[in-house]
Each structure stands twice: as C-alpha cells, then as structure tokens.
Design an enzyme around this catalytic site. Sequence first.
Site, short mmCIF file in Angstrom:
data_model
loop_
_atom_site.label_atom_id
_atom_site.label_comp_id
_atom_site.label_asym_id
_atom_site.label_seq_id
_atom_site.Cartn_x
_atom_site.Cartn_y
_atom_site.Cartn_z
N ASP A 124 -0.23 12.84 -2.78
CA ASP A 124 -1.32 12.09 -3.39
C ASP A 124 -2.44 11.96 -2.35
O ASP A 124 -2.37 11.15 -1.44
CB ASP A 124 -0.81 10.71 -3.82
CG ASP A 124 -1.89 9.87 -4.49
OD1 ASP A 124 -3.08 10.12 -4.24
OD2 ASP A 124 -1.53 8.93 -5.22
N PHE A 151 0.80 3.29 -3.96
CA PHE A 151 -0.07 3.09 -5.12
C PHE A 151 -0.52 4.46 -5.63
O PHE A 151 -1.08 5.26 -4.87
CB PHE A 151 -1.30 2.26 -4.77
CG PHE A 151 -2.20 2.02 -5.95
CD1 PHE A 151 -1.88 1.07 -6.90
CD2 PHE A 151 -3.35 2.78 -6.12
CE1 PHE A 151 -2.71 0.86 -8.00
CE2 PHE A 151 -4.17 2.58 -7.22
CZ PHE A 151 -3.85 1.62 -8.16
N LYS A 185 -11.45 10.50 -6.21
CA LYS A 185 -12.35 9.71 -5.36
C LYS A 185 -13.53 10.49 -4.80
O LYS A 185 -14.50 10.75 -5.49
CB LYS A 185 -11.55 8.99 -4.28
CG LYS A 185 -10.77 7.80 -4.82
CD LYS A 185 -10.24 6.90 -3.73
CE LYS A 185 -9.44 5.72 -4.29
NZ LYS A 185 -10.28 4.71 -4.92
#
Length: 402
Positions: free
Chosen positions: A223, A139, A252
């Site tokens: 990532d 993802f 995040k």
Amino acid sequence: MTITDIAWPERYSAHMMKTIATPQRMLVRGEGCRVWDSEGREYLDFLAGIAVNALGHAHPALVSAVSAQVATLVHVSNYFATPPQVELAERLCRLTGAGEGGRVFFCNSGAEANEAAFKLARLNRRAGPSRILALKNSFHGRTMGSMALTGKPQMREPFEPMPPGVEHIDSTIEALEAAIDDTVSALIVEPIKGEAGVIDLPAGYLARARQLTEQHGVLLIIDEIQTGVGRTGAWFGHQHEGIVPDALSLAKGMAGGVPIGALVTFGWASDLLGRGQHGSTFGGNPLATAAANAVLGEIEASDLVGNAARRGDELRGIVDDLRDEPGGDVLGELRGRGLLIGIGLNRPAGHAIYEAALEAGLIVNAPNESTIRLAPPLIVGDAELDEFRQRFAQALAAVADH
C-alpha cells in the site's frame, strides 16, 4: 453574497454529514506551499492535503494540463480508451518497475485501489478458506473491503461483520514468519504506517516478507497510497528495500489533488483479474489521467524525488535544533522518511500543537496525541523551511506551559 461572507461554520454543520468535526478554517486559495483562508490569512502548508498536493497549490504544469483537458475531453466511461489514460498506464509501469508484464487498473481513490487489491487477493486461491494477512494498527481505507484490511478495531467494530478472511498480525518479522504458510493468499503492508503516526516497519521487514511470500506463493501487496510518488525520497517507499512486489496500490500525490487511484500489478499477478471481474465508471477518465501525467512528469523533470530526500534531511535537522528552544522538550523521536515525517511527542500534546501551529500560520497534522505529522509539498525549498522553523518554534513555545 458568497459563502465566505456569512457564518459558514453554521452552514457547514447544518448540511454536512457528521463524519468529522466542523473545520476551523475555510480555505479559498493556494499558491505553492501556501494557502489563504476566507478572512485573507496566509498559512504555510506542511500537510499538503495529507500528502496529496505533491506540486503544492496552483502549479502551472497542473493548471495547464487540467485546463487543456477540460476543454478537450473530460469523461468517456470505460467503454473507450483515451490518450492520457494509455500514457499514464505506460508511465506507471515504467516508474514502478512493473515493465512489460505489468498492468494498471484505474479508480478514483486509495480506498478503491485497495478494494481492487482485496479482490486480487481473493483470486489467488489457496487450499481451504482464503487467508489475507494485514498488520495491526494499519490503515487501508474506509470502504468495507479496505476497512476489513485496516488494523484498527475501533474503525471496524461499528460496521461488523466485515468481509471475512483477514487476519491482523503484529508488525514484527517473528509474527510474519509464524503466520505465513501455503494457506495464505496475500499479505498487504504499508512501508510506513502513515495514519498510525508515521510508524516505520522493523529493519529488514519488507525483504523478509518478499522471501516468505515468494516461498509460499503469496501475493505481496504494498500500500503506497501515502508513501508513493516520491514522498519518501524514492519513487515508492518499498524501493528503499530493493524489493519487487506483486501489486501496488496508489493514489494521493499521483495527480496533485485531482482524485485518482490505481492498482499496479507485476508478473503473474497481472493475470488474476479477468474481463468483467472489476470496473469503474470514472476510473481512468481523461481529466484525472492528464492531471497525473502532468504531475508525474513534473516530479521527474524537476527531480522532486531527490528534493524530497534532501529537504527531508534538512527538515529533521530543523526539528532537532528546536529541542533546545522553549517547548522543545516535548519533541521525541523522529520517524518516517523523506518528506513524510512523524515527530513523536514526550507527552500527549498533539492536538494542542496542531492548534497552536494553525494560530501561527502553519498547517501540520496530529494523527494522534503522541504524534505530529509533516508532509509538505515536494517542491518545498529554503524559504519554506526557514518559515517552518519560525512558525513551529512559535507553536512549541505556545504550548510550553501546558
């Protein structure tokens, strides 16, 4: 009358886009590792906004930095520099190890960071059509470019055709060795697949990926949106493997809940994007970068990276101890690292455990029916772990007979 005084679920359903189900709670306040809902009920937050609230809620360092910056300068556009922006770029180059040859592009989210990574990959021109490798069940975001990288067909299919050139391969070293050659522009991987259920890569995967990408002139893009900023007990998840990538996407936990994203490049990859080839009106604004400096500074000063490693081990021990309690037979393998933990389930009970935990005053997450994800704030301590033990045991007992 405020929204908390009326039937807020109906108003939410009537006016919010139908991209998610109506939430079960309205949260109105937080402090440390706890939040309170509109009815005054307290919850222990072991999700931290999906690995975002690194310092928990209302941390004084973040409150002070944001308050001071709001009173000084919030936004200036990318036509101007600001002190917190430059400071944060320097900090990220130091913490990531990108050093003097590193460069930083600021944006507003993880998806935007991966959009920048996609464009970076396209600029690493190869012979023939550009090939970008990503992993199945990965993802990377929901914008068109980041979704093209995402290895979940059910997310892509309603919006096809995707931007071309992305190939999704199995998460094995053998598949990687078979796929990489001189026609590949980039490989993008998560050190741990968070949204897939906190799935670890095979042992030695990142080291072999680094060898092969260097051999063939392929960009290695990591990532670190969910695994970065101390979450796994290292500043960045790939550092456990002792490798140096060509680019990192971050977001995040970097600003403790204030929206920010970044792409950090290393060495030769820093020369690929040129003037006018990418940009962001809000990216790198003084408010977000001041927040990120405060959060990263506090993580460093208080050794919260070390705390994530220590508390992660303790949390795993607590889950193991609960196997002998009522409902504990559902608990399977433990995955992940530090304070990003996936609890595999021996039967499809993810949503039931999530709901039972919420009723017990504990916020966790079920990314799928076979996994419970834990990602508490990096400040978590003895008291919170003890309460987790009690409340998670209560949730397991509630679903024992289901």
